[in-house]
Design a protein around this motif. Structure first.
Motif, PDB file in Angstrom:
ATOM      1  N   ALA A 176      84.372 -11.831  34.173  1.00 40.63           N
ATOM      2  CA  ALA A 176      85.044 -12.106  32.900  1.00 40.63           C
ATOM      3  C   ALA A 176      86.347 -11.881  32.597  1.00 40.63           C
ATOM      4  O   ALA A 176      87.014 -12.592  31.942  1.00 40.63           O
ATOM      5  CB  ALA A 176      84.128 -11.089  31.764  1.00 40.63           C
ATOM      6  N   ALA A 177      86.832 -10.656  33.434  1.00 41.86           N
ATOM      7  CA  ALA A 177      88.459 -10.539  33.193  1.00 41.86           C
ATOM      8  C   ALA A 177      89.189 -11.652  34.139  1.00 41.86           C
ATOM      9  O   ALA A 177      90.322 -11.873  33.584  1.00 41.86           O
ATOM     10  CB  ALA A 177      88.608  -9.135  34.155  1.00 41.86           C
ATOM     11  N   ARG A 178      88.517 -12.704  34.899  1.00 42.39           N
ATOM     12  CA  ARG A 178      89.162 -13.766  35.219  1.00 42.39           C
ATOM     13  C   ARG A 178      89.235 -14.674  34.421  1.00 42.39           C
ATOM     14  O   ARG A 178      90.146 -15.647  34.365  1.00 42.39           O
ATOM     15  CB  ARG A 178      88.476 -14.223  36.660  1.00 42.39           C
ATOM     16  N   HIS A 179      88.094 -14.912  33.432  1.00 43.15           N
ATOM     17  CA  HIS A 179      87.771 -15.944  32.829  1.00 43.15           C
ATOM     18  C   HIS A 179      87.778 -15.451  31.249  1.00 43.15           C
ATOM     19  O   HIS A 179      86.524 -15.936  30.621  1.00 43.15           O
ATOM     20  CB  HIS A 179      86.830 -16.965  33.220  1.00 43.15           C
ATOM     21  N   PRO A 180      88.438 -14.819  30.463  1.00 45.26           N
ATOM     22  CA  PRO A 180      87.934 -14.261  29.183  1.00 45.26           C
ATOM     23  C   PRO A 180      87.647 -15.344  28.236  1.00 45.26           C
ATOM     24  O   PRO A 180      86.895 -14.960  27.341  1.00 45.26           O
ATOM     25  CB  PRO A 180      89.371 -13.295  28.999  1.00 45.26           C
ATOM     26  N   GLU A 181      88.307 -16.385  28.380  1.00 42.04           N
ATOM     27  CA  GLU A 181      88.113 -17.555  27.394  1.00 42.04           C
ATOM     28  C   GLU A 181      86.796 -18.033  27.390  1.00 42.04           C
ATOM     29  O   GLU A 181      86.342 -18.804  26.542  1.00 42.04           O
ATOM     30  CB  GLU A 181      89.153 -18.702  27.627  1.00 42.04           C
ATOM     31  N   ARG A 182      85.855 -17.890  28.373  1.00 48.64           N
ATOM     32  CA  ARG A 182      84.737 -18.308  28.449  1.00 48.64           C
ATOM     33  C   ARG A 182      83.567 -17.584  27.893  1.00 48.64           C
ATOM     34  O   ARG A 182      82.594 -17.821  27.846  1.00 48.64           O
ATOM     35  CB  ARG A 182      84.293 -18.575  29.951  1.00 48.64           C
ATOM     36  N   VAL A 183      83.865 -16.334  27.583  1.00 48.80           N
ATOM     37  CA  VAL A 183      82.890 -15.324  27.141  1.00 48.80           C
ATOM     38  C   VAL A 183      82.646 -15.285  25.882  1.00 48.80           C
ATOM     39  O   VAL A 183      83.693 -15.180  25.008  1.00 48.80           O
ATOM     40  CB  VAL A 183      82.990 -14.117  27.685  1.00 48.80           C
ATOM     41  N   ALA A 184      81.505 -15.246  25.200  1.00 48.05           N
ATOM     42  CA  ALA A 184      81.195 -15.309  23.747  1.00 48.05           C
ATOM     43  C   ALA A 184      80.514 -13.990  23.352  1.00 48.05           C
ATOM     44  O   ALA A 184      80.746 -13.620  22.288  1.00 48.05           O
ATOM     45  CB  ALA A 184      80.229 -16.718  23.427  1.00 48.05           C
ATOM     46  N   ARG A 185      79.561 -13.479  24.209  1.00 45.99           N
ATOM     47  CA  ARG A 185      78.882 -12.421  23.793  1.00 45.99           C
ATOM     48  C   ARG A 185      78.437 -11.399  24.985  1.00 45.99           C
ATOM     49  O   ARG A 185      78.398 -12.082  26.221  1.00 45.99           O
ATOM     50  CB  ARG A 185      77.566 -12.844  23.018  1.00 45.99           C
ATOM     51  N   LEU A 186      78.176 -10.380  24.664  1.00 46.55           N
ATOM     52  CA  LEU A 186      77.602  -9.475  25.959  1.00 46.55           C
ATOM     53  C   LEU A 186      76.203  -8.879  25.541  1.00 46.55           C
ATOM     54  O   LEU A 186      76.126  -8.221  24.457  1.00 46.55           O
ATOM     55  CB  LEU A 186      78.814  -8.288  26.178  1.00 46.55           C
ATOM     56  N   VAL A 187      75.547  -8.501  26.634  1.00 47.05           N
ATOM     57  CA  VAL A 187      74.417  -7.867  26.497  1.00 47.05           C
ATOM     58  C   VAL A 187      74.509  -6.549  27.619  1.00 47.05           C
ATOM     59  O   VAL A 187      74.470  -7.338  28.696  1.00 47.05           O
ATOM     60  CB  VAL A 187      73.065  -8.828  26.574  1.00 47.05           C
ATOM     61  N   VAL A 188      74.642  -5.642  27.297  1.00 46.76           N
ATOM     62  CA  VAL A 188      74.777  -4.479  28.178  1.00 46.76           C
ATOM     63  C   VAL A 188      73.451  -3.632  28.363  1.00 46.76           C
ATOM     64  O   VAL A 188      72.913  -3.049  27.285  1.00 46.76           O
ATOM     65  CB  VAL A 188      75.669  -3.726  27.665  1.00 46.76           C
ATOM     66  N   CYS A 189      73.139  -3.400  29.584  1.00 48.15           N
ATOM     67  CA  CYS A 189      71.620  -2.758  29.916  1.00 48.15           C
ATOM     68  C   CYS A 189      71.873  -1.769  30.990  1.00 48.15           C
ATOM     69  O   CYS A 189      71.998  -2.334  31.947  1.00 48.15           O
ATOM     70  CB  CYS A 189      70.571  -3.585  30.040  1.00 48.15           C
ATOM     71  N   ASN A 190      72.041  -0.510  30.471  1.00 47.31           N
ATOM     72  CA  ASN A 190      71.987   0.390  31.863  1.00 47.31           C
ATOM     73  C   ASN A 190      72.673   0.064  33.045  1.00 47.31           C
ATOM     74  O   ASN A 190      72.371  -0.137  34.014  1.00 47.31           O
ATOM     75  CB  ASN A 190      70.405   0.986  32.117  1.00 47.31           C
ATOM     76  N   THR A 191      74.174   0.344  32.542  1.00 48.61           N
ATOM     77  CA  THR A 191      75.109  -0.411  33.644  1.00 48.61           C
ATOM     78  C   THR A 191      76.432   0.282  33.299  1.00 48.61           C
ATOM     79  O   THR A 191      76.578   1.347  32.542  1.00 48.61           O
ATOM     80  CB  THR A 191      74.981  -1.947  33.457  1.00 48.61           C
ATOM     81  N   ALA A 192      77.228   0.145  34.023  1.00 50.80           N
ATOM     82  CA  ALA A 192      78.808   0.414  33.964  1.00 50.80           C
ATOM     83  C   ALA A 192      79.688  -0.745  34.264  1.00 50.80           C
ATOM     84  O   ALA A 192      79.404  -1.534  35.334  1.00 50.80           O
ATOM     85  CB  ALA A 192      78.903   1.620  34.446  1.00 50.80           C
ATOM     86  N   ALA A 193      80.868  -0.889  33.809  1.00 49.64           N
ATOM     87  CA  ALA A 193      81.964  -1.608  34.214  1.00 49.64           C
ATOM     88  C   ALA A 193      83.343  -0.708  34.114  1.00 49.64           C
ATOM     89  O   ALA A 193      84.301  -1.348  33.970  1.00 49.64           O
ATOM     90  CB  ALA A 193      81.983  -2.859  33.429  1.00 49.64           C
ATOM     91  N   PHE A 194      83.100   0.565  34.471  1.00 53.08           N
ATOM     92  CA  PHE A 194      84.252   1.454  34.430  1.00 53.08           C
ATOM     93  C   PHE A 194      84.037   2.656  35.410  1.00 53.08           C
ATOM     94  O   PHE A 194      82.850   2.759  35.747  1.00 53.08           O
ATOM     95  CB  PHE A 194      84.398   1.987  32.903  1.00 53.08           C
ATOM     96  N   PRO A 195      84.995   3.563  35.603  1.00 54.81           N
ATOM     97  CA  PRO A 195      84.595   4.798  36.374  1.00 54.81           C
ATOM     98  C   PRO A 195      83.666   5.655  36.023  1.00 54.81           C
ATOM     99  O   PRO A 195      83.606   5.543  34.687  1.00 54.81           O
ATOM    100  CB  PRO A 195      86.048   5.378  36.743  1.00 54.81           C
TER     101      PRO A 195
END
Length: 301
Positions: free
Chosen positions: A122-141
């Motif tokens: 998504a960070a490569r293509h932010p214009e393509r992203v409309a919504r997020l669904v987050v389930c027991n995960t991480a995207a940070f340290p």
């Protein structure tokens, strides 16, 4: 009767660099991309795909080395976070260019390692992203800092650094087996056929390499191989904070605990959270129709 119960989907394949990546592509409408983690595969998303494909185009890939995708040796594939992101980028470009998928309007659904993978994409293509669904995960340290939670330090060291870990992963498939048993991955026992389906792609030692490499690639500190990409992805999350976001969380997860949930909520203060005290890491298995109902309501708004 299908080979995998609850998974009556046509298999599709994308070939890149001589390796075949398996994915499912069901329904029509706005695209929803379901990205699994370790040690699962697209089977994890079977119930959301069945529930949403009447109104959405549901796409769920298997990472290379996992699920029904090819399982190459390390002379042909690097098994790194960066490689996973490149794979996903190539697959989506193919779907857009050759399979009629739209360039924009993508909902990203993520679980476990699916979070860093899909949010780095998504960070490569932010214009393509409309919504997020987050389930027991991480995207940070790790919110606990450079070290794992105390209860996980010894098991993680054994799995990452020792010959015993090698035997547990490759000879005994212990990581995948334990992840499908209470209390580690689920809080209630899976039906026998469902558990067998989660484990089926990892039927012999040479098919378990990806599971081991995912654990060994966990970035805990700046010197770890995946750290720079995870750090860059973490810094990029702020640009998505305005998007409609649904958080589904099993509080009985021994790894992605409340500290990870709070970090998502801090970074996405407008997110809608559905928290389940009786659910573990495999949230979708433990919550029955409860989270599915929340997900469908969120997507159909």
């Amino acid at each position: 009767m299908t080979r995998f119960p609850g998974y009556p989907f046509a298999s599709r394949w994308y070939c890149r660099d001589g390796l075949r990546q398996h994915y499912i592509d069901e329904g029509a409408g706005p695209p929803v991309l379901f990205v699994h983690g370790n040690p699962s595969w697209s089977y994890l998303w079977r119930r959301p795909v069945l529930a949403m494909r009447d109104r959405f185009r549901c796409i769920a890939p298997d990472h290379i080395g996992m699920g029904l995708s090819d399982k190459p040796g390390e002379d042909r594939y690097t098994y790194t976070l960066a490689a996973r992101v490149d794979d996903l980028d190539a697959l989506i470009e193919y779907l857009i260019a050759d399979r009629g998928a739209p360039e924009r309007g993508w909902t990203l659904a993520m679980h476990d390692w699916g979070g860093p993978i899909v949010m780095a994409w998504a960070a490569r293509h932010p214009e393509r992203v409309a919504r997020l669904v987050v389930c027991n995960t991480a995207a940070f340290p790790n919110p606990y800092g450079e070290r794992a939670r105390p209860v996980l330090r010894l098991p993680l060291w054994v799995l990452r650094e020792t010959r015993l870990g090698e035997r547990l992963f490759l000879r005994h498939n212990a990581f995948a087996r334990l992840a499908t048993l209470p209390p580690l991955g689920v809080r209630r026992p899976l039906p026998r056929a469902v558990r067998a389906s989660f484990l089926a792609p990892y039927d012999r030692p040479e098919h378990r390499r990806a599971i081991q490499r995912f654990v060994q690639d966990i970035p805990l500190r700046p010197g770890d191989r995946a750290w720079p990409l995870l750090h860059t992805t973490s810094e990029a999350l702020a640009q998505f904070a305005h998007l409609p976001t649904l958080i589904g969380w099993g509080l009985r997860d021994p790894v992605f605990d409340q500290a990870f949930l709070r970090e998502w909520q801090r970074r996405f203060p407008a997110a809608r959270s559905h928290v389940y005290r009786d659910a573990g890491h495999y949230l979708l298995e433990d919550t029955g129709d409860r989270f599915l109902t929340a997900l469908r309501g969120f997507l159909c708004e």
